[in-house]
Design a protein around this motif. Structure first.
Motif, PDB file in Angstrom:
ATOM      1  N   ILE A   1       4.015   3.155   7.346  1.00 59.37           N
ATOM      2  CA  ILE A   1       4.992   2.150   6.918  1.00 59.37           C
ATOM      3  C   ILE A   1       6.182   2.114   7.741  1.00 59.37           C
ATOM      4  CG2 ILE A   1       5.836   1.201   4.478  1.00 59.37           C
ATOM      5  CD1 ILE A   1       2.648   1.627   4.495  1.00 59.37           C
TER       6      ILE A   1
ATOM      7  N   PRO B   1      -7.861  -5.165   5.156  1.00 59.34           N
ATOM      8  CA  PRO B   1      -7.974  -4.079   4.137  1.00 59.34           C
ATOM      9  C   PRO B   1      -9.345  -3.620   4.145  1.00 59.34           C
ATOM     10  CG  PRO B   1      -8.208  -6.386   3.224  1.00 59.34           C
ATOM     11  CD  PRO B   1      -7.954  -6.542   4.749  1.00 59.34           C
ATOM     12  N   SER B   2      -9.773  -2.654   3.409  1.00 53.26           N
ATOM     13  CA  SER B   2     -11.259  -2.239   3.183  1.00 53.26           C
ATOM     14  C   SER B   2     -12.317  -3.517   2.825  1.00 53.26           C
ATOM     15  CB  SER B   2     -11.302  -1.269   2.257  1.00 53.26           C
ATOM     16  OG  SER B   2     -10.734  -1.647   0.818  1.00 53.26           O
TER      17      SER B   2
ATOM     18  N   LEU C   1       7.135  -7.577   1.261  1.00 49.75           N
ATOM     19  CA  LEU C   1       8.071  -6.593   1.318  1.00 49.75           C
ATOM     20  C   LEU C   1       8.499  -6.573   2.745  1.00 49.75           C
ATOM     21  CD1 LEU C   1       5.605  -3.738   0.125  1.00 49.75           C
ATOM     22  CD2 LEU C   1       7.299  -4.630  -1.132  1.00 49.75           C
TER      23      LEU C   1
ATOM     24  N   LEU D   1       1.603   8.700   1.014  1.00 48.20           N
ATOM     25  CA  LEU D   1       1.410   7.731  -0.386  1.00 48.20           C
ATOM     26  C   LEU D   1      -0.092   7.623  -0.682  1.00 48.20           C
ATOM     27  CD1 LEU D   1       3.784   4.767   1.039  1.00 48.20           C
ATOM     28  CD2 LEU D   1       4.377   6.799  -0.702  1.00 48.20           C
ATOM     29  N   ARG D   2      -0.977   7.982   0.361  1.00 46.52           N
ATOM     30  CA  ARG D   2      -2.630   7.829   0.049  1.00 46.52           C
ATOM     31  C   ARG D   2      -2.866   8.977   0.980  1.00 46.52           C
ATOM     32  NH1 ARG D   2      -6.016   2.699   1.400  1.00 46.52           N
ATOM     33  NH2 ARG D   2      -5.670   3.411   3.460  1.00 46.52           N
TER      34      ARG D   2
ATOM     35  N   LEU E   1       6.098   3.506  -4.689  1.00 50.09           N
ATOM     36  CA  LEU E   1       6.446   3.286  -3.090  1.00 50.09           C
ATOM     37  C   LEU E   1       5.209   2.385  -2.569  1.00 50.09           C
ATOM     38  CD1 LEU E   1       7.821   6.697  -1.609  1.00 50.09           C
ATOM     39  CD2 LEU E   1       8.829   4.264  -1.560  1.00 50.09           C
ATOM     40  N   SER E   2       4.199   2.200  -3.135  1.00 48.37           N
ATOM     41  CA  SER E   2       3.138   1.633  -2.694  1.00 48.37           C
ATOM     42  C   SER E   2       2.273   1.003  -3.602  1.00 48.37           C
ATOM     43  CB  SER E   2       2.071   2.579  -1.831  1.00 48.37           C
ATOM     44  OG  SER E   2       1.150   2.001  -1.139  1.00 48.37           O
ATOM     45  N   PRO E   3       2.248  -0.584  -3.242  1.00 46.67           N
ATOM     46  CA  PRO E   3       1.653  -1.225  -4.507  1.00 46.67           C
ATOM     47  C   PRO E   3       0.264  -1.049  -4.790  1.00 46.67           C
ATOM     48  CG  PRO E   3       2.735  -2.649  -2.881  1.00 46.67           C
ATOM     49  CD  PRO E   3       2.571  -1.204  -2.451  1.00 46.67           C
ATOM     50  N   GLY E   4      -0.547  -0.651  -3.888  1.00 44.00           N
ATOM     51  CA  GLY E   4      -1.879  -0.187  -3.911  1.00 44.00           C
ATOM     52  C   GLY E   4      -2.052   0.967  -5.144  1.00 44.00           C
TER      53      GLY E   4
ATOM     54  N   ASN F   1      -0.663  -6.924  -3.270  1.00 44.83           N
ATOM     55  CA  ASN F   1      -1.005  -5.646  -2.695  1.00 44.83           C
ATOM     56  C   ASN F   1      -1.195  -5.948  -1.212  1.00 44.83           C
ATOM     57  OD1 ASN F   1      -2.017  -3.096  -2.312  1.00 44.83           O
ATOM     58  ND2 ASN F   1      -3.903  -3.214  -3.257  1.00 44.83           N
TER      59      ASN F   1
ATOM     60  N   ILE G   1      -3.100  -3.907   5.769  1.00 41.73           N
ATOM     61  CA  ILE G   1      -2.763  -2.944   6.735  1.00 41.73           C
ATOM     62  C   ILE G   1      -2.965  -3.775   7.692  1.00 41.73           C
ATOM     63  CG2 ILE G   1      -3.491  -1.000   8.281  1.00 41.73           C
ATOM     64  CD1 ILE G   1      -3.990   0.434   5.438  1.00 41.73           C
TER      65      ILE G   1
ATOM     66  N   THR H   1       8.657  -4.204   4.554  1.00 38.37           N
ATOM     67  CA  THR H   1       8.069  -3.380   5.555  1.00 38.37           C
ATOM     68  C   THR H   1       6.448  -3.649   5.686  1.00 38.37           C
ATOM     69  OG1 THR H   1       7.164  -2.163   3.533  1.00 38.37           O
ATOM     70  CG2 THR H   1       9.174  -1.087   4.574  1.00 38.37           C
ATOM     71  N   VAL H   2       5.962  -3.097   6.969  1.00 37.05           N
ATOM     72  CA  VAL H   2       4.525  -3.345   7.253  1.00 37.05           C
ATOM     73  C   VAL H   2       3.553  -2.026   7.294  1.00 37.05           C
ATOM     74  CG1 VAL H   2       5.000  -3.907   9.693  1.00 37.05           C
ATOM     75  CG2 VAL H   2       3.078  -4.639   8.575  1.00 37.05           C
TER      76      VAL H   2
ATOM     77  N   VAL I   1      -2.143   6.975   4.251  1.00 36.40           N
ATOM     78  CA  VAL I   1      -1.016   6.217   4.384  1.00 36.40           C
ATOM     79  C   VAL I   1       0.461   6.991   4.357  1.00 36.40           C
ATOM     80  CG1 VAL I   1       0.309   4.356   3.302  1.00 36.40           C
ATOM     81  CG2 VAL I   1      -2.192   4.233   3.372  1.00 36.40           C
TER      82      VAL I   1
END
Ligand code: AMP
Ligand code: MG
Length: 350
Positions: A100, A142-143, A115, A194-195, A228-231, A62, A65, A117-118, A183
């Motif tokens: 992303i 991350p959070s 990945l 995505l989020r 598209l987003s592992p999270g 996961n 950011i 991408t970042v 996101v």
């Protein structure tokens, strides 16, 4: 136990120097942003980033950011930016918005879960910006919470769960927005959410005239499904106590209120429903959706130590920031939704 710096009123210069030294030495810190608190370290340092995953107990697939303080720093992390992406950056950064982008070789694989991408964000919060610009390098963050738990929106909520691995906690008071950033990834020249977060689908549509919301924003990811987003696959925002989303009419709320009277059950909702639930354990998160988003994670943590049998959380509409709130709530509730009062009876019998 890391040191605690109180920057609620202003930023202390000597302490800021200490923070930069900690980061240079590959240590990690907890700091406020306008969304939620972040747990961050030098994004270009593999070991610092590994420490973040360890401290959170975050699955290594996961990605994190990467936080930057300006466009120049952003460009140090990515390969190319399309016209549409550039427009989104200009409009929503700095702010609660993560884009992303294709990553370049300076960003280590550990940050992006390998990945290509970042995820890049430029926070607006003064403390966050000051730390990143003083450090002079991007900070992966991350959070600030143990993986799976509600995100931290003030230092008291998270200090104990993260104290083992953090060099410093910076107290900037309660975070303004309370839920994580929006996101977005541009796919086939369309921004895809995505989020969801405080930059809303309406904001994006108004800017570029097109926007999509990924189907997994409100639906559970099925096993083996590609996302598209592992999270999206991981457990999120979950207290220990079982939570159930309450999505019923006002008439049914009144009936449910009598059904759960004198029971060890809590209800979370907006001020407007305090009257309906006046005879039960009702907890308000505020007067509107802005206050809902600001207060929900801290309220969940507060109620989680009171040993309720379960917590009913009132659903909200999907307009504006409502979509972001519902995205968090359905996960908090493990996709358990009550839309008929009979379903409550089943929960009461179990
Ligand atoms: P958090 O850092 O806890 O706010 O979560 C960051 C979110 O961004 C997670 O859902 C990640 O899966 C997502 N994310 C980070 N990097 C990427 C990326 N390169 N591609 C897609 N999603 C990402
Ligand atoms: Mg998180």
């Amino acid at each position: 136990m890391g040191v605690v710096y109180d920057w609620k009123n202003d930023i202390d210069k000597l302490e800021l120097n200490n923070i930069c030294s900690f980061l240079k030495n590959g240590e990690i810190i907890v700091f406020p942003t306008e969304t939620v608190y972040g747990i961050g370290g030098d994004a270009f340092n593999d070991n610092a980033c590994r420490k973040i995953f360890m401290a959170k107990g975050r699955p290594s697939d996961n990605p994190l950011i990467v936080h930057v303080s300006d466009r120049k720093m952003l460009e140090k992390c990515v390969k190319n930016i399309s016209e549409l992406e550039s427009k989104l950056i200009d409009a929503f950064m700095p702010g609660p918005f993560t884009l992303i982008l294709p990553k370049n070789e300076s960003v280590p694989g550990v940050v992006t879960a390998n990945l290509n991408t970042v995820a890049i964000r430029m926070p607006k919060n003064m403390i966050a910006t000051k730390i990143i610009s003083s450090f002079g390098k991007p900070i992966a963050a991350p959070s600030a919470n143990k993986s799976g738990k509600p995100s931290g929106t003030n230092i008291l909520d998270i200090k104990d769960e993260l104290k083992e691995n953090v060099a410093a906690f910076i107290d900037g008071g309660n975070t303004e927005i309370g839920i994580e950033s929006t996101v977005v990834r541009v796919v086939d020249n369309v921004p895809v959410i995505l989020r969801p977060g405080a930059v809303t689908k309406e904001d994006i549509f108004n800017l570029v005239g097109k926007v999509k919301v990924d189907e997994h924003v409100l639906n559970e990811v099925k096993k083996e499904e590609v996302v598209l987003s592992p999270g999206m696959k991981h457990k999120h925002y979950s207290p220990r106590t079982q939570c159930i989303l309450l999505d019923v009419s006002n008439e049914e709320k009144i009936e449910i209120s009598s059904l759960i009277k004198n029971k060890n059950i809590a209800v979370i909702g907006l001020d407007i429903d305090a009257k309906i639930f006046e005879k039960v354990n009702f907890y308000s998160v505020g007067k509107d959706l802005k206050e809902f988003s600001k207060n929900i994670f801290s309220k969940l943590r507060e109620l989680d130590v009171l040993n309720y049998n379960f917590i009913l959380i009132e659903s909200v509409g999907l307009d504006g920031i409502g979509l972001a709130i519902m995205n968090r709530l359905i996960r908090t509730c493990g996709y358990n939704v009550v839309n008929k009062k009979e379903q409550i009876i089943e929960y009461l019998e179990n």
